[in-house]
Write a protein that holds these residues in place. Structure first.
Motif, PDB file in Angstrom:
ATOM      1  N   GLY A 143      44.565  69.013 -43.715  1.00  0.00           N
ATOM      2  CA  GLY A 143      43.962  68.406 -44.891  1.00  0.00           C
ATOM      3  C   GLY A 143      42.645  67.737 -44.586  1.00  0.00           C
ATOM      4  N   ILE A 144      42.569  67.065 -43.432  1.00  0.00           N
ATOM      5  CA  ILE A 144      41.319  66.438 -43.003  1.00  0.00           C
ATOM      6  C   ILE A 144      40.241  67.501 -42.803  1.00  0.00           C
ATOM      7  N   LEU A 145      40.610  68.580 -42.087  1.00  0.00           N
ATOM      8  CA  LEU A 145      39.655  69.662 -41.855  1.00  0.00           C
ATOM      9  C   LEU A 145      39.253  70.323 -43.174  1.00  0.00           C
ATOM     10  N   LEU A 146      40.209  70.520 -44.067  1.00  0.00           N
ATOM     11  CA  LEU A 146      39.905  71.114 -45.366  1.00  0.00           C
ATOM     12  C   LEU A 146      38.920  70.239 -46.147  1.00  0.00           C
ATOM     13  N   ALA A 147      39.112  68.924 -46.089  1.00  0.00           N
ATOM     14  CA  ALA A 147      38.195  68.008 -46.776  1.00  0.00           C
ATOM     15  C   ALA A 147      36.796  68.095 -46.180  1.00  0.00           C
ATOM     16  N   PHE A 148      36.713  68.066 -44.844  1.00  0.00           N
ATOM     17  CA  PHE A 148      35.405  68.162 -44.183  1.00  0.00           C
ATOM     18  C   PHE A 148      34.727  69.492 -44.508  1.00  0.00           C
ATOM     19  N   ALA A 149      35.512  70.581 -44.449  1.00  0.00           N
ATOM     20  CA  ALA A 149      34.941  71.903 -44.697  1.00  0.00           C
ATOM     21  C   ALA A 149      34.494  72.049 -46.146  1.00  0.00           C
ATOM     22  N   SER A 150      35.315  71.589 -47.092  1.00  0.00           N
ATOM     23  CA  SER A 150      34.933  71.713 -48.496  1.00  0.00           C
ATOM     24  C   SER A 150      33.708  70.853 -48.804  1.00  0.00           C
ATOM     25  N   ASN A 151      33.628  69.672 -48.191  1.00  0.00           N
ATOM     26  CA  ASN A 151      32.429  68.831 -48.356  1.00  0.00           C
ATOM     27  C   ASN A 151      31.181  69.577 -47.881  1.00  0.00           C
ATOM     28  N   TRP A 152      31.286  70.209 -46.714  1.00  0.00           N
ATOM     29  CA  TRP A 152      30.144  70.930 -46.148  1.00  0.00           C
ATOM     30  C   TRP A 152      29.762  72.118 -47.028  1.00  0.00           C
ATOM     31  N   ILE A 153      30.774  72.868 -47.494  1.00  0.00           N
ATOM     32  CA  ILE A 153      30.506  74.035 -48.349  1.00  0.00           C
ATOM     33  C   ILE A 153      29.838  73.610 -49.650  1.00  0.00           C
ATOM     34  N   ILE A 154      30.362  72.565 -50.264  1.00  0.00           N
ATOM     35  CA  ILE A 154      29.789  72.085 -51.530  1.00  0.00           C
ATOM     36  C   ILE A 154      28.351  71.618 -51.343  1.00  0.00           C
ATOM     37  N   ALA A 155      28.086  70.962 -50.217  1.00  0.00           N
ATOM     38  CA  ALA A 155      26.749  70.405 -49.983  1.00  0.00           C
ATOM     39  C   ALA A 155      25.739  71.439 -49.499  1.00  0.00           C
ATOM     40  N   ASN A 156      26.201  72.550 -48.887  1.00  0.00           N
ATOM     41  CA  ASN A 156      25.270  73.455 -48.215  1.00  0.00           C
ATOM     42  C   ASN A 156      25.284  74.901 -48.728  1.00  0.00           C
ATOM     43  N   THR A 157      26.016  75.173 -49.781  1.00  0.00           N
ATOM     44  CA  THR A 157      26.019  76.524 -50.341  1.00  0.00           C
ATOM     45  C   THR A 157      25.720  76.452 -51.839  1.00  0.00           C
ATOM     46  N   ARG A 158      25.670  77.610 -52.463  1.00  0.00           N
ATOM     47  CA  ARG A 158      25.361  77.681 -53.900  1.00  0.00           C
ATOM     48  C   ARG A 158      26.619  77.645 -54.765  1.00  0.00           C
ATOM     49  N   ILE A 159      27.787  77.480 -54.130  1.00  0.00           N
ATOM     50  CA  ILE A 159      29.040  77.527 -54.878  1.00  0.00           C
ATOM     51  C   ILE A 159      29.072  76.462 -55.968  1.00  0.00           C
ATOM     52  N   TRP A 163      29.140  78.461 -59.367  1.00  0.00           N
ATOM     53  CA  TRP A 163      30.509  78.582 -59.864  1.00  0.00           C
ATOM     54  C   TRP A 163      30.889  77.444 -60.813  1.00  0.00           C
ATOM     55  N   PHE A 164      30.471  76.226 -60.472  1.00  0.00           N
ATOM     56  CA  PHE A 164      30.923  75.058 -61.232  1.00  0.00           C
ATOM     57  C   PHE A 164      29.786  74.375 -62.011  1.00  0.00           C
ATOM     58  N   HIS A 165      28.583  74.938 -61.883  1.00  0.00           N
ATOM     59  CA  HIS A 165      27.422  74.407 -62.609  1.00  0.00           C
ATOM     60  C   HIS A 165      27.250  72.896 -62.378  1.00  0.00           C
ATOM     61  N   THR A 166      27.419  72.504 -61.113  1.00  0.00           N
ATOM     62  CA  THR A 166      27.308  71.102 -60.731  1.00  0.00           C
ATOM     63  C   THR A 166      25.972  70.874 -60.038  1.00  0.00           C
ATOM     64  N   ALA A 167      25.180  69.933 -60.554  1.00  0.00           N
ATOM     65  CA  ALA A 167      23.885  69.615 -59.957  1.00  0.00           C
ATOM     66  C   ALA A 167      24.076  68.919 -58.621  1.00  0.00           C
ATOM     67  N   ALA A 168      23.041  68.998 -57.773  1.00  0.00           N
ATOM     68  CA  ALA A 168      23.124  68.420 -56.431  1.00  0.00           C
ATOM     69  C   ALA A 168      23.472  66.938 -56.463  1.00  0.00           C
ATOM     70  N   ASP A 169      22.966  66.207 -57.485  1.00  0.00           N
ATOM     71  CA  ASP A 169      23.242  64.778 -57.580  1.00  0.00           C
ATOM     72  C   ASP A 169      24.714  64.482 -57.830  1.00  0.00           C
ATOM     73  N   ASN A 170      25.454  65.484 -58.296  1.00  0.00           N
ATOM     74  CA  ASN A 170      26.878  65.291 -58.604  1.00  0.00           C
ATOM     75  C   ASN A 170      27.808  66.058 -57.675  1.00  0.00           C
ATOM     76  N   HIS A 171      27.300  66.506 -56.538  1.00  0.00           N
ATOM     77  CA  HIS A 171      28.155  67.205 -55.588  1.00  0.00           C
ATOM     78  C   HIS A 171      29.353  66.341 -55.170  1.00  0.00           C
ATOM     79  N   TRP A 172      29.145  65.034 -55.082  1.00  0.00           N
ATOM     80  CA  TRP A 172      30.224  64.143 -54.656  1.00  0.00           C
ATOM     81  C   TRP A 172      31.414  64.211 -55.616  1.00  0.00           C
ATOM     82  N   ARG A 173      31.137  64.461 -56.892  1.00  0.00           N
ATOM     83  CA  ARG A 173      32.226  64.570 -57.873  1.00  0.00           C
ATOM     84  C   ARG A 173      33.096  65.802 -57.578  1.00  0.00           C
ATOM     85  N   LEU A 174      32.459  66.907 -57.281  1.00  0.00           N
ATOM     86  CA  LEU A 174      33.194  68.132 -56.974  1.00  0.00           C
ATOM     87  C   LEU A 174      33.988  67.994 -55.683  1.00  0.00           C
TER      88      LEU A 174
END
Length: 450
Positions: A143-159, A163-174
């Protein structure tokens, strides 16, 4: 190994995955939260540690509820609370609102941290209990690794945008909302899981207990297992757990060992790494992605937790903890020296932190939830484990709340030097007070003199 025991243990251990995800996901949001909610060191520490307030609440009360109403209802409740936390945290419009939903998530973590290992330990055969109960820790680090990996993917890819139409300023919400999917899977997976047969026997519900035992044992083994458990359950004391029984003279020293053991586990400093890894790496000059370095900590944590599977039922719990305490003390001491000399312009700091995590994962990380779940008598296991876990989360709260302040005032040298001392103290405690439990049935552990 019985496939039903394995499958049910994996399902219940998914609570550990959500436990790990919920506690670690905050690390990837810190920079955005500081910007959006204008947080200083003290308020940042409060936002991070708010979930731990919930953990303390959940851990303190869940044991007594589990002894009264059973293990399964509390597991289902934790799944629902994880879901509420994920949705609420991602939609928060203020720091106060975020703190509220983080506390709800913390209650879920507190429940899972007590009930998941108890349930698994109560269905596992003695010779395989260490490895099966360790599934809780394996899923925590996943779960820790999944959280770290998903944080990195959300911050560094176009997903996030595509996919979710989330602006960079709101990446933390996703990042927070990513927990919705595993929470739903956990809840659905729990529905067919049976109640713990040991708990059913403490409530004189032998019919249902036998029905469950048939899933786990061959027909010729059931009577022997049934009689073995019943012989160690006090008819009067098992019907209703009360605080007087928990602190009775025959249980008092065991309870104190469990409380101290659980508290010291946090003084090793492991969660300052997982909660504040980006803040620590900001002080180094390696030049690589901070979030990627954080992902590496999760990978090492998982690999060495899996390695511990080979040793926990062979070497035992105590030897692993002794080794880990000394190795972590040395790692923290060297890290303190590097910060003192300001030699941070290389990858040695990262290597030391990865080594420290490896030593923790193969020792304290592998044993903490196993040991708490197995050292207490059947009749008070839920309540006593709850008290010990309360101590663990209480200390976790203090460590997490104070770390940003210590880092700002003492610097890296003083802060990591202090945690080197704490790790040495943990070695002395384990050497003096921890008794071995490998290969011994839960009922026979009750008769060990402490």
């Amino acid at each position: 190994m019985n496939r039903h025991i394995l499958l049910i243990s994996i399902t219940v251990a998914l609570g550990g995955l959500l436990f790990g995800f919920d506690t670690a996901v905050i690390s990837g949001t810190l920079t955005d939260l500081e910007r959006v909610f204008h947080l200083d060191e003290t308020t940042l520490g409060w936002v991070v540690s708010a979930a731990l307030v919930g953990c303390v609440i959940g851990a303190l009360f869940v044991g007594n509820l589990a002894d009264r109403f059973g293990r399964k209802p509390l597991l289902l409740l934790s799944a629902l609370l994880f879901l509420i936390c994920a949705i609420g945290s991602g939609r928060s419009q203020s720091a106060q609102m975020l703190v509220f939903f983080r506390i709800i998530g913390g209650v879920a973590v507190g429940i899972a941290s007590v009930i998941c290992p108890i349930y698994i330990s109560e269905i596992a055969p003695a010779k395989e209990r260490g490895r099966l109960t360790m599934m809780q820790q394996i899923t925590i680090v996943m779960g820790i690794l999944l959280a770290f990996a998903s944080n990195w993917i959300i911050a560094n890819t176009r997903i996030a945008g595509d996919w979710f139409h989330t602006a960079a300023d709101n990446h933390w919400r996703l990042m927070f909302e990513a927990q919705i999917i595993p929470a739903i899977i956990f809840f659905i997976g729990l529905l067919p899981v049976p109640e713990s047969p040991r708990w059913l026997l403490t409530r004189n519900n032998e019919t249902k207990a036998i029905r469950t035992l048939r899933l786990f044992y061959r027909a010729e083994e059931i009577n022997a297992v049934l009689q073995h458990v019943k012989n160690h359950i006090s008819g009067s004391g098992a019907q209703k757990t009360n605080w007087k029984e928990v602190v009775a003279p025959q249980n008092r020293k065991r309870l104190l060992i469990g409380i101290t053991f659980a508290g010291i586990a946090q003084l090793t400093g492991i969660n300052i790494i997982f909660y504040y890894a980006p803040k620590i790496f900001e002080q180094t000059q390696t030049g690589s992605s901070i979030l990627f370095q954080t992902v590496l900590t999760g990978i090492i944590n998982l690999l060495f937790t899996l390695l511990a599977l080979l040793f926990i039922d062979k070497l035992g719990r105590k030897k692993l903890m002794l080794f880990g305490s000394l190795a972590m003390a040395v790692s923290m001491a060297v890290l303190s020296i590097l910060f003192y000399r300001n030699t941070l312009n290389n990858y040695f700091v990262l290597v030391l932190i990865l080594l420290y995590i490896a030593f923790f994962a193969v020792s304290w990380g592998a044993t903490i939830w196993v040991y708490i779940a197995e050292i207490f008598p059947n009749s008070i296991r839920g309540t006593a484990s709850s008290i010990a876990t309360f101590a663990n989360w209480g200390m976790n709260f203090l460590v997490s709340l104070t770390f940003p302040i210590l880092l700002a005032r003492l610097g890296g040298a003083g802060t990591f030097g202090l945690y080197a001392l704490f790790n040495f103290i943990s070695f002395l405690f384990v050497y003096k007070f921890i008794f071995e439990t490998k290969g011994v049935s839960l009922e026979e552990i009750e008769s060990i003199q402490v």
